[in-house]
Design an enzyme around this catalytic site. Structure first.
Site, PDB file in Angstrom:
ATOM      1  N   LYS A 114       0.814  -1.218   0.000  1.00  7.56           N
ATOM      2  CA  LYS A 114       0.000   0.000   0.000  1.00  7.56           C
ATOM      3  C   LYS A 114       0.847   1.267   0.000  1.00  7.56           C
ATOM      4  O   LYS A 114       0.471   2.266  -0.593  1.00  7.56           O
ATOM      5  CB  LYS A 114      -0.954   0.014   1.202  1.00  7.56           C
ATOM      6  CG  LYS A 114      -2.118  -0.947   1.011  1.00  7.56           C
ATOM      7  CD  LYS A 114      -3.259  -0.631   1.945  1.00  7.56           C
ATOM      8  CE  LYS A 114      -4.444  -1.533   1.647  1.00  7.56           C
ATOM      9  NZ  LYS A 114      -5.482  -1.472   2.650  1.00  7.56           N
ATOM     10  N   LYS A 198      -4.947  -9.132  -6.976  1.00  4.35           N
ATOM     11  CA  LYS A 198      -6.157  -9.260  -6.168  1.00  4.35           C
ATOM     12  C   LYS A 198      -7.237  -8.294  -6.672  1.00  4.35           C
ATOM     13  O   LYS A 198      -6.923  -7.172  -7.070  1.00  4.35           O
ATOM     14  CB  LYS A 198      -5.765  -8.883  -4.730  1.00  4.35           C
ATOM     15  CG  LYS A 198      -6.726  -9.243  -3.655  1.00  4.35           C
ATOM     16  CD  LYS A 198      -6.203  -8.791  -2.299  1.00  4.35           C
ATOM     17  CE  LYS A 198      -6.303  -7.288  -2.143  1.00  4.35           C
ATOM     18  NZ  LYS A 198      -6.077  -6.794  -0.789  1.00  4.35           N
ATOM     19  N   LYS A 201     -10.596  -2.506  -4.488  1.00  2.15           N
ATOM     20  CA  LYS A 201     -11.347  -1.279  -4.718  1.00  2.15           C
ATOM     21  C   LYS A 201     -10.454  -0.170  -5.234  1.00  2.15           C
ATOM     22  O   LYS A 201     -10.928   0.806  -5.786  1.00  2.15           O
ATOM     23  CB  LYS A 201     -12.117  -0.853  -3.475  1.00  2.15           C
ATOM     24  CG  LYS A 201     -11.389  -0.879  -2.169  1.00  2.15           C
ATOM     25  CD  LYS A 201     -12.348  -0.596  -1.002  1.00  2.15           C
ATOM     26  CE  LYS A 201     -12.157  -1.595   0.116  1.00  2.15           C
ATOM     27  NZ  LYS A 201     -13.143  -1.523   1.171  1.00  2.15           N
TER      28      LYS A 201
HETATM   29  P1  TYM Z   1     -10.877  -4.632   3.718  1.00  2.00           P
HETATM   30  O1  TYM Z   1     -11.812  -3.525   4.009  1.00  2.00           O
HETATM   31  O2  TYM Z   1      -9.759  -4.367   2.758  1.00  2.00           O
HETATM   32  O3  TYM Z   1     -11.665  -5.875   3.162  1.00  2.00           O
HETATM   33  C1  TYM Z   1     -12.791  -6.381   3.846  1.00  2.00           C
HETATM   34  C2  TYM Z   1     -12.804  -7.887   3.773  1.00  2.00           C
HETATM   35  O4  TYM Z   1     -12.830  -8.304   2.394  1.00  2.00           O
HETATM   36  C3  TYM Z   1     -11.778  -9.241   2.156  1.00  2.00           C
HETATM   37  N1  TYM Z   1     -11.278  -9.053   0.771  1.00  2.00           N
HETATM   38  C4  TYM Z   1     -11.142 -10.045  -0.103  1.00  2.00           C
HETATM   39  N2  TYM Z   1     -11.393 -11.365   0.002  1.00  2.00           N
HETATM   40  C5  TYM Z   1     -11.155 -12.130  -1.094  1.00  2.00           C
HETATM   41  N3  TYM Z   1     -10.685 -11.618  -2.270  1.00  2.00           N
HETATM   42  C6  TYM Z   1     -10.421 -10.309  -2.416  1.00  2.00           C
HETATM   43  N4  TYM Z   1      -9.989  -9.822  -3.573  1.00  2.00           N
HETATM   44  C7  TYM Z   1     -10.657  -9.453  -1.292  1.00  2.00           C
HETATM   45  N5  TYM Z   1     -10.508  -8.119  -1.079  1.00  2.00           N
HETATM   46  C8  TYM Z   1     -10.895  -7.902   0.191  1.00  2.00           C
HETATM   47  C9  TYM Z   1     -10.710  -8.885   3.181  1.00  2.00           C
HETATM   48  O5  TYM Z   1      -9.849  -9.979   3.416  1.00  2.00           O
HETATM   49  C10 TYM Z   1     -11.551  -8.520   4.391  1.00  2.00           C
HETATM   50  O6  TYM Z   1     -11.913  -9.683   5.094  1.00  2.00           O
HETATM   51  N6  TYM Z   1      -7.919  -4.716   7.739  1.00  2.00           N
HETATM   52  C11 TYM Z   1      -9.185  -5.142   7.208  1.00  2.00           C
HETATM   53  C12 TYM Z   1     -10.372  -4.646   8.004  1.00  2.00           C
HETATM   54  C13 TYM Z   1     -10.311  -4.860   9.479  1.00  2.00           C
HETATM   55  C14 TYM Z   1     -10.585  -6.072  10.156  1.00  2.00           C
HETATM   56  C15 TYM Z   1     -10.468  -5.775  11.537  1.00  2.00           C
HETATM   57  C16 TYM Z   1     -10.927  -7.356   9.715  1.00  2.00           C
HETATM   58  C17 TYM Z   1     -10.047  -3.925  10.424  1.00  2.00           C
HETATM   59  N7  TYM Z   1     -10.145  -4.467  11.657  1.00  2.00           N
HETATM   60  C18 TYM Z   1     -10.673  -6.756  12.504  1.00  2.00           C
HETATM   61  C19 TYM Z   1     -11.118  -8.345  10.695  1.00  2.00           C
HETATM   62  C20 TYM Z   1     -10.999  -8.038  12.062  1.00  2.00           C
HETATM   63  C21 TYM Z   1      -9.323  -4.614   5.790  1.00  2.00           C
HETATM   64  O7  TYM Z   1      -8.711  -3.660   5.415  1.00  2.00           O
HETATM   65  O8  TYM Z   1     -10.291  -5.241   5.071  1.00  2.00           O
END
Ligand code: TYM
Length: 333
Positions: A114, A198, A201
């Site tokens: 990132k 991947k 967004k």
């Molecule tokens: P974030 O907001 O990037 O994504 C949310 C969830 O979607 C999953 N994800 C994917 N899964 C499969 N293929 C993909 N291409 C893909 N893109 C995104 C992510 O793995 C995630 O589960 N750090 C985390 C958010 C967070 C969190 C937490 C999660 C903050 N605190 C505590 C669990 C527990 C994040 O940025 O997810």
């Protein structure tokens, strides 16, 4: 023992099929099991680790909550709230940052991706973001954390932090060491334009992803334009090796249809990608469009969404606030 499920999604707009298949669809399954206590967080403090537009952020917070509900999370069973409403997350994050070694954070590959080439310009928040994530999880004594594959390293760090805290302060089992819930298959959905990247967004090409707000026509068009290769679809998984785009489309089809990859290969083996694309676009439209319509309906009712988030925050505050109190005592405040 009942499970405590915690997970979070960033309100940065463009929630897509990767978020749905990798995470939100699993949240719904976990919510449906009455044995589980589920807590789903719109992680707005995480979102500001990169610059956000003030008005868009507010809308995206509501849209993320709407997506949870539209996908099938039942707010009478599960807690939905936004992170910035519950002070304990930031407070816990600070306390944990004071005992997490820099060396552990330096290993985080997502920061490297990132931050890109100009690491010096990335925010400190982006660097310590995995500690905030650990705080999110540990404040609720979460036993299980459903996420996509890309969050695996952050969960390993969360486990290490919990164990170090318990050891440093001689408080065995105070912070519960959570189990990641990452599906063995289909937990990493790839870009429709490049099977080695991947689905994300932040990809500048909208054709690389199916957004959960896309119309049927957009879904059909994006699947039609998805990259494939020039070989027919095989009937054995082993023959998908080195064919990332084929693997991805067949994986998406299997995951959205709730069936194994083997079954999908049985259906499509020997056929060409046109057959797969026609059926994939149809099933995606059928499954995603009702969610899209519901998201639109819900986002028009801001009052309702704000109430859900506020009620959720007050329930979350009760749990996390108590844990912070205990944490402070252990530390010596
Ligand atoms: P974030 O907001 O990037 O994504 C949310 C969830 O979607 C999953 N994800 C994917 N899964 C499969 N293929 C993909 N291409 C893909 N893109 C995104 C992510 O793995 C995630 O589960 N750090 C985390 C958010 C967070 C969190 C937490 C999660 C903050 N605190 C505590 C669990 C527990 C994040 O940025 O997810």
């Amino acid at each position: 023992m009942s499970k405590i499920i915690f997970s979070g999604v960033q309100p940065t707009g463009n929630l897509h099929l990767g978020n749905y298949l990798g995470a939100i669809k699993n949240f719904v399954e976990l919510n449906d099991d009455n044995e589980n206590q589920c807590i789903f967080c719109v992680v707005d403090l995480h979102a500001i680790t990169v610059k956000q537009d003030k008005h868009e952020l507010k809308n995206n917070i509501r849209e993320t909550a709407a997506t949870f509900i539209a996908s099938g999370i039942d707010t009478s069973k599960s807690i939905i709230f936004n992170q910035s409403e519950v002070h304990a997350h930031a407070e816990g994050s600070w306390m944990l940052s004071c005992m997490a070694p820099m060396g552990w954070l330096n290993r985080m590959t997502q920061f490297k991706e990132k931050a890109g080439k100009d690491k010096e310009k990335a925010s400190v928040g982006l660097y310590i973001y995995p500690i905030l994530m650990a705080s999110d999880i540990l404040l609720y004594d979460a036993t299980h954390v459903p996420v996509g594959e890309d969050q695996k390293q952050h969960l390993e760090l969360t486990r290490d932090i919990a164990q170090k805290f318990n050891k440093d302060f001689n408080c065995e089992d105070f912070l519960k060491v959570p189990e990641p819930l990452i599906k063995k298959k289909f937990s990493r959905i790839m870009s429709l334009k490049d099977g080695s990247k991947k689905m994300s967004k932040s990809d500048p090409s909208d054709l690389s992803r199916i957004n959960l707000t896309d119309s049927k026509d957009e879904i059909v068009n994006k699947i039609k334009k998805a990259k494939t290769d020039s070989y027919p679809i095989p009937n054995e998984e082993i023959k998908l090796k080195d064919r990332p785009e084929a693997q991805n489309l067949l994986g998406i089809y299997s995951s959205i249809s709730n069936q194994t990859l083997d079954k999908t290969l049985n259906e499509f083996g020997g056929k060409n990608f046109l057959d797969l694309k026609v059926q994939l676009a149809e099933i995606l439209s059928n499954k995603i469009s009702p969610i899209t319509n519901e998201i639109k309906k819900l986002t028009n009712d801001k009052k309702y969404l704000d109430k859900i988030l506020l009620d959720g925050a007050s329930k979350a505050e009760e749990i996390a606030g108590q844990k912070i109190k205990e944490m402070k005592k252990i530390i010596g405040f």
